[in-house]
Design a protein around this motif. Sequence first.
Motif, PDB file in Angstrom:
ATOM      1  N   LEU A 117     -26.177  -9.121  33.741  1.00 21.41           N
ATOM      2  CA  LEU A 117     -26.253  -7.976  32.592  1.00 21.41           C
ATOM      3  C   LEU A 117     -26.736  -6.823  33.419  1.00 21.41           C
ATOM      4  O   LEU A 117     -26.728  -5.571  33.057  1.00 21.41           O
ATOM      5  CB  LEU A 117     -27.200  -8.249  31.421  1.00 21.41           C
ATOM      6  CG  LEU A 117     -27.065  -9.315  30.652  1.00 21.41           C
ATOM      7  CD1 LEU A 117     -27.803  -9.451  29.361  1.00 21.41           C
ATOM      8  CD2 LEU A 117     -25.501  -9.377  30.044  1.00 21.41           C
ATOM      9  N   SER A 118     -26.889  -6.717  34.864  1.00 22.26           N
ATOM     10  CA  SER A 118     -27.190  -5.433  35.650  1.00 22.26           C
ATOM     11  C   SER A 118     -26.202  -4.442  35.254  1.00 22.26           C
ATOM     12  O   SER A 118     -25.054  -4.474  35.427  1.00 22.26           O
ATOM     13  CB  SER A 118     -27.174  -5.654  37.114  1.00 22.26           C
ATOM     14  OG  SER A 118     -27.679  -4.625  37.739  1.00 22.26           O
ATOM     15  N   PRO A 119     -26.911  -3.116  35.055  1.00 23.67           N
ATOM     16  CA  PRO A 119     -25.881  -1.879  34.837  1.00 23.67           C
ATOM     17  C   PRO A 119     -24.774  -1.592  36.038  1.00 23.67           C
ATOM     18  O   PRO A 119     -23.755  -0.961  36.013  1.00 23.67           O
ATOM     19  CB  PRO A 119     -26.794  -0.730  34.504  1.00 23.67           C
ATOM     20  CG  PRO A 119     -27.878  -1.399  33.992  1.00 23.67           C
ATOM     21  CD  PRO A 119     -28.103  -2.606  35.044  1.00 23.67           C
ATOM     22  N   SER A 120     -25.514  -1.883  37.151  1.00 18.94           N
ATOM     23  CA  SER A 120     -24.934  -1.431  38.426  1.00 18.94           C
ATOM     24  C   SER A 120     -24.022  -2.679  39.011  1.00 18.94           C
ATOM     25  O   SER A 120     -22.924  -2.423  39.753  1.00 18.94           O
ATOM     26  CB  SER A 120     -25.949  -1.017  39.462  1.00 18.94           C
ATOM     27  OG  SER A 120     -26.933  -1.949  39.566  1.00 18.94           O
ATOM     28  N   THR A 121     -24.851  -3.680  39.166  1.00 18.23           N
ATOM     29  CA  THR A 121     -23.908  -4.964  39.846  1.00 18.23           C
ATOM     30  C   THR A 121     -23.545  -6.013  39.016  1.00 18.23           C
ATOM     31  O   THR A 121     -23.036  -7.147  39.442  1.00 18.23           O
ATOM     32  CB  THR A 121     -24.919  -5.339  40.931  1.00 18.23           C
ATOM     33  OG1 THR A 121     -26.038  -5.780  40.441  1.00 18.23           O
ATOM     34  CG2 THR A 121     -25.150  -4.434  41.927  1.00 18.23           C
ATOM     35  N   GLY A 122     -23.918  -6.228  37.791  1.00 20.16           N
ATOM     36  CA  GLY A 122     -23.842  -7.358  36.904  1.00 20.16           C
ATOM     37  C   GLY A 122     -22.122  -7.500  36.554  1.00 20.16           C
ATOM     38  O   GLY A 122     -21.396  -6.363  36.299  1.00 20.16           O
ATOM     39  N   ILE A 123     -21.958  -8.591  36.365  1.00 19.48           N
ATOM     40  CA  ILE A 123     -20.219  -9.156  36.249  1.00 19.48           C
ATOM     41  C   ILE A 123     -20.020  -8.657  34.814  1.00 19.48           C
ATOM     42  O   ILE A 123     -18.684  -8.121  34.749  1.00 19.48           O
ATOM     43  CB  ILE A 123     -20.283 -10.578  36.302  1.00 19.48           C
ATOM     44  CG1 ILE A 123     -18.808 -10.810  36.248  1.00 19.48           C
ATOM     45  CG2 ILE A 123     -21.072 -11.407  35.289  1.00 19.48           C
ATOM     46  CD1 ILE A 123     -18.566 -12.389  36.698  1.00 19.48           C
ATOM     47  N   VAL A 124     -21.055  -8.668  34.012  1.00 22.40           N
ATOM     48  CA  VAL A 124     -20.457  -8.140  32.516  1.00 22.40           C
ATOM     49  C   VAL A 124     -20.092  -6.729  32.319  1.00 22.40           C
ATOM     50  O   VAL A 124     -19.120  -6.200  32.021  1.00 22.40           O
ATOM     51  CB  VAL A 124     -21.417  -8.355  31.590  1.00 22.40           C
ATOM     52  CG1 VAL A 124     -21.290  -7.812  30.241  1.00 22.40           C
ATOM     53  CG2 VAL A 124     -21.892  -9.782  31.419  1.00 22.40           C
ATOM     54  N   ASN A 125     -20.861  -5.887  33.190  1.00 19.58           N
ATOM     55  CA  ASN A 125     -20.587  -4.449  33.459  1.00 19.58           C
ATOM     56  C   ASN A 125     -19.539  -4.073  34.092  1.00 19.58           C
ATOM     57  O   ASN A 125     -18.590  -3.163  33.838  1.00 19.58           O
ATOM     58  CB  ASN A 125     -21.877  -3.545  33.569  1.00 19.58           C
ATOM     59  CG  ASN A 125     -22.859  -3.277  32.668  1.00 19.58           C
ATOM     60  OD1 ASN A 125     -22.427  -2.615  31.623  1.00 19.58           O
ATOM     61  ND2 ASN A 125     -23.965  -3.678  32.629  1.00 19.58           N
ATOM     62  N   TYR A 126     -19.328  -5.003  35.122  1.00 20.32           N
ATOM     63  CA  TYR A 126     -17.927  -4.783  35.954  1.00 20.32           C
ATOM     64  C   TYR A 126     -16.655  -4.896  35.187  1.00 20.32           C
ATOM     65  O   TYR A 126     -15.828  -4.306  35.288  1.00 20.32           O
ATOM     66  CB  TYR A 126     -18.054  -5.977  37.201  1.00 20.32           C
ATOM     67  CG  TYR A 126     -16.735  -5.938  38.041  1.00 20.32           C
ATOM     68  CD1 TYR A 126     -16.476  -4.836  38.807  1.00 20.32           C
ATOM     69  CD2 TYR A 126     -15.780  -6.881  37.684  1.00 20.32           C
ATOM     70  CE1 TYR A 126     -15.478  -4.922  39.803  1.00 20.32           C
ATOM     71  CE2 TYR A 126     -14.580  -6.790  38.582  1.00 20.32           C
ATOM     72  CZ  TYR A 126     -14.374  -5.926  39.405  1.00 20.32           C
ATOM     73  OH  TYR A 126     -13.414  -5.752  40.263  1.00 20.32           O
ATOM     74  N   VAL A 127     -16.817  -6.076  34.291  1.00 22.64           N
ATOM     75  CA  VAL A 127     -15.801  -6.097  33.290  1.00 22.64           C
ATOM     76  C   VAL A 127     -15.725  -4.965  32.582  1.00 22.64           C
ATOM     77  O   VAL A 127     -14.338  -4.690  32.252  1.00 22.64           O
ATOM     78  CB  VAL A 127     -15.792  -7.628  32.588  1.00 22.64           C
ATOM     79  CG1 VAL A 127     -14.700  -7.618  31.624  1.00 22.64           C
ATOM     80  CG2 VAL A 127     -15.893  -8.818  33.443  1.00 22.64           C
ATOM     81  N   LEU A 128     -16.583  -4.584  31.895  1.00 26.24           N
ATOM     82  CA  LEU A 128     -16.356  -3.316  30.853  1.00 26.24           C
ATOM     83  C   LEU A 128     -16.006  -2.283  31.692  1.00 26.24           C
ATOM     84  O   LEU A 128     -15.224  -1.509  31.208  1.00 26.24           O
ATOM     85  CB  LEU A 128     -17.937  -2.880  30.324  1.00 26.24           C
ATOM     86  CG  LEU A 128     -18.486  -4.140  29.456  1.00 26.24           C
ATOM     87  CD1 LEU A 128     -19.893  -3.568  28.988  1.00 26.24           C
ATOM     88  CD2 LEU A 128     -17.454  -4.024  28.119  1.00 26.24           C
ATOM     89  N   HIS A 129     -16.349  -1.856  32.893  1.00 24.03           N
ATOM     90  CA  HIS A 129     -16.016  -0.682  33.561  1.00 24.03           C
ATOM     91  C   HIS A 129     -14.386  -0.657  34.184  1.00 24.03           C
ATOM     92  O   HIS A 129     -13.650   0.130  34.128  1.00 24.03           O
ATOM     93  CB  HIS A 129     -16.678  -0.641  35.066  1.00 24.03           C
ATOM     94  CG  HIS A 129     -16.372   0.537  35.894  1.00 24.03           C
ATOM     95  ND1 HIS A 129     -16.687   1.652  35.524  1.00 24.03           N
ATOM     96  CD2 HIS A 129     -15.841   0.556  37.155  1.00 24.03           C
ATOM     97  CE1 HIS A 129     -16.334   2.668  36.466  1.00 24.03           C
ATOM     98  NE2 HIS A 129     -15.639   1.961  37.491  1.00 24.03           N
ATOM     99  N   THR A 130     -13.896  -1.989  34.323  1.00 18.55           N
ATOM    100  CA  THR A 130     -12.682  -2.533  34.739  1.00 18.55           C
ATOM    101  C   THR A 130     -11.871  -2.083  33.681  1.00 18.55           C
ATOM    102  O   THR A 130     -10.811  -1.550  33.730  1.00 18.55           O
ATOM    103  CB  THR A 130     -12.390  -3.803  35.054  1.00 18.55           C
ATOM    104  OG1 THR A 130     -13.170  -4.159  36.277  1.00 18.55           O
ATOM    105  CG2 THR A 130     -11.103  -4.203  35.396  1.00 18.55           C
ATOM    106  N   LEU A 131     -12.290  -2.445  32.270  1.00 17.33           N
ATOM    107  CA  LEU A 131     -11.614  -2.009  31.012  1.00 17.33           C
ATOM    108  C   LEU A 131     -11.535  -0.764  30.490  1.00 17.33           C
ATOM    109  O   LEU A 131     -11.055  -0.353  29.428  1.00 17.33           O
ATOM    110  CB  LEU A 131     -11.869  -3.027  29.995  1.00 17.33           C
ATOM    111  CG  LEU A 131     -11.835  -4.694  30.020  1.00 17.33           C
ATOM    112  CD1 LEU A 131     -12.590  -5.115  29.010  1.00 17.33           C
ATOM    113  CD2 LEU A 131     -10.408  -4.773  30.106  1.00 17.33           C
TER     114      LEU A 131
END
Length: 269
Positions: free
Chosen positions: A101-115
């Motif tokens: 859930l890390s805002p910078s390196t977390g996989i969840v935010n990576y997916v959100l950023h990709t979308l």
Amino acid sequence: MAGIVIAFKDLSLTKGILNSDWVGWYHFETLLTSSNFYRVLRNSLLLSFYQIVWGFPAPILLALMLNEVRHLAFKRVTQTIIYFPHFISWVVMAGIVMSFLSPSTGIVNYVLHTLGFDSVAFLLKPEYFRSIIVSSEVWKEVGWGTIIYFAAISGIDPTLYESATIDGANRFQKMWHITLPGIAATIVILLLLKLGNILDNGFEQIYLLYNPMTYATGDVFETYTFRIGLQQGRISYGTAVGLFKAVVGFALIMSANSLARKISKKSIW
């Protein structure tokens, strides 16, 4: 049990338990009139409610689904994978959750950023905290919970399934009319035990994941007692909080057991 007397005294470490001043119900009155009490009570009850709604049925459904799997190798590998998180300590599990859930390196935010969405600091948002606690609890313990239900399923008479097959029942009908009734007693007992611990939300998990930003939704009796009793040195007050929890839990499990005995004829005693 003798230590309960601390809740009715103003404990002084120099005087000891027996020689400390008796204050009666003072700490309980302080607890019930505290502005934090209703927040902590609400958080504890809501977390337990969500854990029962989402966490309690999960191992039952998983056990029923795995029981229908006929490929033995796949079944064993799946069981091993879902059991494994139970043996990981909450310290490690909390680190994994924080990494995800890390805002910078977390996989969840990576997916959100990709979308195309902005990053979200999930662990700093009170509105997400309960969902994080419940989902991580289910992830960690759902596999271990299936062991109990597998044991209950293995005790069902195989001739019942053979008779149902002869009568033309499909696999879903066998599960609904044979497997579920066969493990009903186990389900009721575990539910009663869960209700008895409704104010126990798991200190270690919450303590490792919460922070002052999420106190509004994440502060429960265990963490509140720890801060008040140990960090602030108010041992008598912390004992009073713990005794309040124990009495409420006892009343709940007695009531739930009596209700279950009247409705389903199944109970702990």
